[in-house]
Design a protein around this motif. Structure first.
Motif, PDB file in Angstrom:
ATOM      1  N   THR A 176       0.816  -1.214   0.000  1.00  0.00           N
ATOM      2  CA  THR A 176       0.000   0.000   0.000  1.00  0.00           C
ATOM      3  C   THR A 176       0.850   1.263   0.000  1.00  0.00           C
ATOM      4  OG1 THR A 176      -0.188  -0.171   2.406  1.00  0.00           O
ATOM      5  CG2 THR A 176      -1.996  -1.075   1.097  1.00  0.00           C
ATOM      6  N   ASN A 200       1.599   1.538  -3.734  1.00  0.00           N
ATOM      7  CA  ASN A 200       0.434   1.465  -4.611  1.00  0.00           C
ATOM      8  C   ASN A 200      -0.653   2.481  -4.270  1.00  0.00           C
ATOM      9  OD1 ASN A 200       1.621  -0.704  -5.941  1.00  0.00           O
ATOM     10  ND2 ASN A 200       0.644  -2.207  -4.603  1.00  0.00           N
ATOM     11  N   GLU A 201      -0.714   2.914  -3.000  1.00  0.00           N
ATOM     12  CA  GLU A 201      -1.794   3.801  -2.583  1.00  0.00           C
ATOM     13  C   GLU A 201      -1.287   5.073  -1.895  1.00  0.00           C
ATOM     14  OE1 GLU A 201      -4.861   1.875  -0.403  1.00  0.00           O
ATOM     15  OE2 GLU A 201      -5.146   0.296  -1.891  1.00  0.00           O
ATOM     16  N   MET A 234       8.293  -2.703  -8.404  1.00  0.00           N
ATOM     17  CA  MET A 234       8.212  -1.896  -7.187  1.00  0.00           C
ATOM     18  C   MET A 234       9.412  -0.955  -7.085  1.00  0.00           C
ATOM     19  SD  MET A 234       6.901  -4.773  -4.439  1.00  0.00           S
ATOM     20  CE  MET A 234       6.828  -3.639  -3.042  1.00  0.00           C
ATOM     21  N   THR A 265       8.902   1.947  -9.467  1.00  0.00           N
ATOM     22  CA  THR A 265       7.918   2.891  -8.932  1.00  0.00           C
ATOM     23  C   THR A 265       8.556   3.800  -7.895  1.00  0.00           C
ATOM     24  OG1 THR A 265       6.069   1.379  -9.308  1.00  0.00           O
ATOM     25  CG2 THR A 265       5.746   3.102  -7.667  1.00  0.00           C
ATOM     26  N   SER A 319      -4.661  -4.294  -3.974  1.00  0.00           N
ATOM     27  CA  SER A 319      -3.260  -3.885  -3.977  1.00  0.00           C
ATOM     28  C   SER A 319      -2.446  -4.915  -3.207  1.00  0.00           C
ATOM     29  CB  SER A 319      -3.110  -2.504  -3.326  1.00  0.00           C
ATOM     30  OG  SER A 319      -1.748  -2.174  -3.126  1.00  0.00           O
TER      31      SER A 319
END
Length: 393
Positions: free
Chosen positions: A132, A135-136, A164, A167, A298
């Motif tokens: 998270t 992703n969030e 990951m 990102t 997620s």
């Protein structure tokens, strides 16, 4: 000795975070708690006392990351203190804990929830990304800024996948040189005394185990795990075939959402809800079920998916980046994009033993190749050595 399936790693292989040399084979039998209490490199005298800070001990009690990370540190001679980030909301609480326990380093399992608590305390620390956080939380400006500042102070950060890592590097370019990739290790230790019939009775399923198809969804009850995503299609399927059930098992993380889940499940045929289970019992339940399901919105890297593969159980997972990183459709598992596609794939799996056999065999080989706990141990012990010594050394 080699297990006969894959070449095992050289014991003198360099302690590096990435690479393909770490194709270890998981031993068939484990000492107590599933681990050997030794440093695989023979190193002695490690005395650092690190703080292991998961985002939630409630989930970390069965979270493979916390379980393995703590063991890796203790195996190298460190004394590891596990604390729940949810119980340490203020900087002053962390400061008092560091002083009282004479802590020398820290490892946070979630960039925002754990990492933000470690800033400015003068002890070196590392980060393990969750799911998270990347992703969030990254989409919330204030949280994004906090996480960037955490990475400025962190000595290293670990991502489970290249995606990951990419990102994180895109969001925080200043951290590019300290982000490493290490796949999550997996080890399973099913309880030999576990009773499947008792498990079924506890779940309110009063049918012969021989004729059942139990799909097991393992998750903490919180919205991001979306445990209600498939209940309607399962209810419809159960009305057609009463021997098909979805069992949701996991801790009650979000009290408000838990009440919603309980109310929905109570009025839905073919769906059952269990609470948290001991790790060994959960592994035994995974081994006995027909298939493991992941319906999360997620994920960083799902422990339940890896454990199912290790136990030779089929996996059906929602097609999100974290799941697609470990599940190759129709090779190591099945990926679905909506409840209707799940129903189609699940029914196909039930009626196609050849498909089940193939993805189970491929999944088992996959975790043996790429999710070795021995490789993860070497990587974390190598990284934790960068925390030894004071700040700036």
């Amino acid at each position: 000795a080699p297990c006969g399936r894959l070449p095992c790693a050289r014991r003198d292989a360099p302690a590096t975070v990435t690479g393909t040399w770490w194709r270890d084979c998981v031993p068939e039998k484990w000492p107590e708690r599933g681990f050997q209490r030794c440093d695989p490199h023979g190193n002695a005298g490690a005395t650092a006392k690190p703080l292991l800070l998961p985002s939630s001990v409630l989930e970390a009690s069965r979270d493979l990351r916390s379980w393995l990370a703590r063991d890796h540190l203790e195996a190298a001679g460190h004394v590891c203190l596990l604390k729940d980030a949810c119980d340490l909301e203020s900087s002053s609480e962390i400061a008092r804990l560091i002083e009282a326990e004479n802590l020398e380093a820290a490892l946070a399992l979630h960039l925002y929830r754990g990492g933000r608590l470690l800033r400015g305390h003068g002890i070196p620390f590392g980060i393990i990304f969750g799911g998270t956080d990347l992703n969030e939380d990254v989409n919330h400006r204030e949280k994004n800024e906090v996480m960037g500042k955490v990475l400025e102070e962190a000595r290293f950060a670990v991502a489970f996948t290249e995606s990951m890592k990419e990102t994180a590097q895109t969001q925080w370019p200043h951290a590019r040189g300290k982000i490493y990739v290490q796949s999550q290790g997996v080890v399973t230790v099913p309880n030999a005394a576990f009773s499947w019939d008792t498990f079924l009775r506890r779940s309110g399923i009063n049918q012969s185990a021989d004729n059942l198809h139990i799909f097991l969804l393992v998750c903490g009850l919180r919205q991001v795990k979306d445990p209600l995503y498939l209940v309607d299609v399962f209810s419809e399927w159960h009305r057609e075939e009463p021997n098909v059930y979805l069992v949701i098992a996991g801790p009650e993380v979000d009290p408000v959402f838990t009440r919603e889940v309980k109310a929905r499940v109570k009025r839905t045929a073919g769906v059952r809800l269990l609470g948290e289970m001991p790790q060994e019992d959960l592994h035994a339940a995974l081994k006995n079920c027909f298939a493991v399901v992941n319906s999360s919105m997620s994920e960083g890297m799902s422990a339940a998916i890896l454990e199912a593969m290790d136990l030779e159980v089929p996996v059906l997972a929602r097609n999100i980046p974290g799941n697609a990183a470990v599940v190759k459709h129709e090779v190591t598992g099945l990926l679905f994009s909506d409840p209707q596609e799940f129903a189609q794939l699940a029914k196909r799996l039930v009626r196609d033993p050849a498909l089940e056999k193939e993805i189970v065999a491929n999944g088992r080989e996959y975790v043996r190749c790429y999710h070795s706990w021995q490789a993860e141990r070497r990587a974390y012990q190598h990284l934790v050595r960068t925390l030894e010594g004071g700040v700036g050394e």
